[in-house]
Structures are given as structure tokens and as C-alpha cells.
Motif scaffolding. Structure first.
Motif, PDB file in Angstrom:
ATOM      1  N   PRO A 136       0.820  -1.213   0.000  1.00 18.61           N
ATOM      2  CA  PRO A 136       0.000   0.000   0.000  1.00 18.61           C
ATOM      3  C   PRO A 136       0.853   1.261   0.000  1.00 18.61           C
ATOM      4  N   LEU A 137       0.260   2.322  -0.488  1.00 18.86           N
ATOM      5  CA  LEU A 137       0.939   3.612  -0.491  1.00 18.86           C
ATOM      6  C   LEU A 137       0.820   4.303   0.871  1.00 18.86           C
ATOM      7  N   HIS A 138      -0.019   3.776   1.727  1.00 21.06           N
ATOM      8  CA  HIS A 138      -0.230   4.363   3.054  1.00 21.06           C
ATOM      9  C   HIS A 138       0.181   3.351   4.130  1.00 21.06           C
ATOM     10  N   GLY A 139       0.333   3.806   5.326  1.00 27.13           N
ATOM     11  CA  GLY A 139       0.618   2.892   6.430  1.00 27.13           C
ATOM     12  C   GLY A 139       2.086   2.699   6.740  1.00 27.13           C
ATOM     13  N   GLY A 140       2.957   3.314   5.955  1.00 24.99           N
ATOM     14  CA  GLY A 140       4.389   3.232   6.225  1.00 24.99           C
ATOM     15  C   GLY A 140       4.918   1.810   6.216  1.00 24.99           C
ATOM     16  N   PRO A 141       6.027   1.582   6.908  1.00 19.62           N
ATOM     17  CA  PRO A 141       6.637   0.244   6.923  1.00 19.62           C
ATOM     18  C   PRO A 141       5.705  -0.849   7.441  1.00 19.62           C
ATOM     19  N   GLN A 142       4.875  -0.528   8.427  1.00 15.81           N
ATOM     20  CA  GLN A 142       3.958  -1.541   8.970  1.00 15.81           C
ATOM     21  C   GLN A 142       2.916  -1.958   7.937  1.00 15.81           C
ATOM     22  N   GLY A 143       2.426  -0.987   7.179  1.00 18.67           N
ATOM     23  CA  GLY A 143       1.461  -1.304   6.125  1.00 18.67           C
ATOM     24  C   GLY A 143       2.080  -2.197   5.068  1.00 18.67           C
ATOM     25  N   ALA A 144       3.315  -1.893   4.695  1.00 17.49           N
ATOM     26  CA  ALA A 144       4.019  -2.716   3.700  1.00 17.49           C
ATOM     27  C   ALA A 144       4.273  -4.114   4.251  1.00 17.49           C
ATOM     28  N   ARG A 145       4.696  -4.209   5.499  1.00 17.09           N
ATOM     29  CA  ARG A 145       4.955  -5.529   6.101  1.00 17.09           C
ATOM     30  C   ARG A 145       3.701  -6.383   6.114  1.00 17.09           C
ATOM     31  N   GLY A 146       2.582  -5.789   6.477  1.00 12.48           N
ATOM     32  CA  GLY A 146       1.323  -6.529   6.502  1.00 12.48           C
ATOM     33  C   GLY A 146       0.948  -7.039   5.121  1.00 12.48           C
ATOM     34  N   SER A 147       1.168  -6.197   4.124  1.00 14.62           N
ATOM     35  CA  SER A 147       0.861  -6.593   2.752  1.00 14.62           C
ATOM     36  C   SER A 147       1.732  -7.762   2.311  1.00 14.62           C
ATOM     37  N   PHE A 148       3.006  -7.683   2.569  1.00 16.38           N
ATOM     38  CA  PHE A 148       3.915  -8.746   2.142  1.00 16.38           C
ATOM     39  C   PHE A 148       3.717 -10.011   2.982  1.00 16.38           C
ATOM     40  N   ARG A 149       3.313  -9.856   4.229  1.00  9.80           N
ATOM     41  CA  ARG A 149       3.021 -11.011   5.061  1.00  9.80           C
ATOM     42  C   ARG A 149       1.828 -11.779   4.477  1.00  9.80           C
ATOM     43  N   THR A 150       0.811 -11.053   4.030  1.00 13.18           N
ATOM     44  CA  THR A 150      -0.357 -11.684   3.390  1.00 13.18           C
ATOM     45  C   THR A 150       0.073 -12.482   2.206  1.00 13.18           C
TER      46      THR A 150
END
Length: 150
Positions: A136-150
Motif C-alpha cells: 500500500p501507499l499508506h501505512g508506512g513500513p507496517q502497512g508494507a509488512r502486513g501486505s507482504f506477510r499476506t
């Protein structure tokens, strides 16, 4: 490991310069934009399609790209395989998985990815070599981590 330089939106001169500096793999977002650059740089870099691909552009994508990073449906995979066989090509492919709820993102739903992978195993000459997602473009590093974890 491969560094993929994305030349989307840049003129062919920039792509030439990147290749001249040793970047051997270049990525493009659109088939039409890539056509001009690939023709102008004949025999140069390995080209990757990183953008959404419509089924009606599968033939041209197979002709132009060594790697296609945006296979998001069985229908597209089957069309790519058919076109690749007809062209005598064997592109490396990645299943694009949609891991955000952003309307601008493409990809197979996470729960569909395994079925798509299973189908692609039988679609020679395609070679499925991995997964691709865009965080995602929002959420910073945590948002990116959650996306890649999925």
C-alpha cells in the motif's frame, strides 16, 4: 539477485544509459510504451513487464518480454501459454497477488493464488517462478509488512 530498473515514463535515452551503466534488466509498465523502447534498443537488455496485462495484449507481451510479473488469472495464464507456444517463447512469469484493498491495485486474491499456481504448472511453456505484489501507499513500513506477510 537481480536489480530491475524500471524505465516507465522515461525516454529511451534514459533506458539506453541505464543499460550502458550495467543495468541488464529493465521493466516497463505498459506494452505500448515498451514496444518503442525495445525496438530502439534491439538486442539490449532483458525486458520485464511489470504492469497489469489485459488478455488481448498477451501475444504482444509474449513477443516483447522475457519476464511477465502480472499474471493475475487463469484466463490470462492460459492465453499467455497459448501465445508463447505459438511464438516459440518461454517467458518466466510471476503471479500477481492483490494484498491491499486499494482500488488501483490489480492481482489475484490471496485465496486464489494457489489454484492459479497449480493451473500454471500445466501451462507449458510458461514458467511460474514467483509471486509479485505491490504494498500500500499508506501505512508506512507496517502497512508494507502486513501486505507482504499476506
Amino acid at each position: 539477485m537481480t536489480l530491475l530498473a524500471v524505465t516507465k515514463g522515461f525516454p529511451v535515452e534514459v533506458a539506453r544509459k541505464a543499460f550502458g551503466l550495467g543495468l541488464s534488466d529493465l521493466g516497463e509498465n505498459r506494452v505500448q510504451e515498451a514496444e518503442r523502447k525495445i525496438a530502439a534498443m534491439e538486442g539490449g537488455p532483458r525486458w520485464h513487464l511489470i504492469g497489469h496485462l489485459q488478455t488481448n495484449k498477451a501475444r504482444r507481451a509474449v513477443q516483447l518480454f522475457e519476464e511477465i510479473h502480472s499474471v493475475d488469472s487463469v484466463r490470462l495464464a492460459e492465453e499467455l501459454a497459448r501465445r508463447a507456444a505459438a511464438e516459440g517463447r518461454a517467458p518466466r512469469c510471476y503471479i500477481e497477488v492483490r494484498t491491499t484493498d486499494e482500488a488501483t491495485k490489480s492481482g489475484a486474491a490471496p485465496e486464489e493464488a494457489l489454484a492459479l499456481l497449480a493451473r500454471m504448472r500445466d501451462l507449458a511453456p510458461l514458467r511460474c517462478v514467483g509471486l509479485m505484489t505491490i504494498g500500500p501507499l499508506h501505512g508506512g513500513p507496517q502497512g508494507a509488512r502486513g501486505s507482504f506477510r499476506t
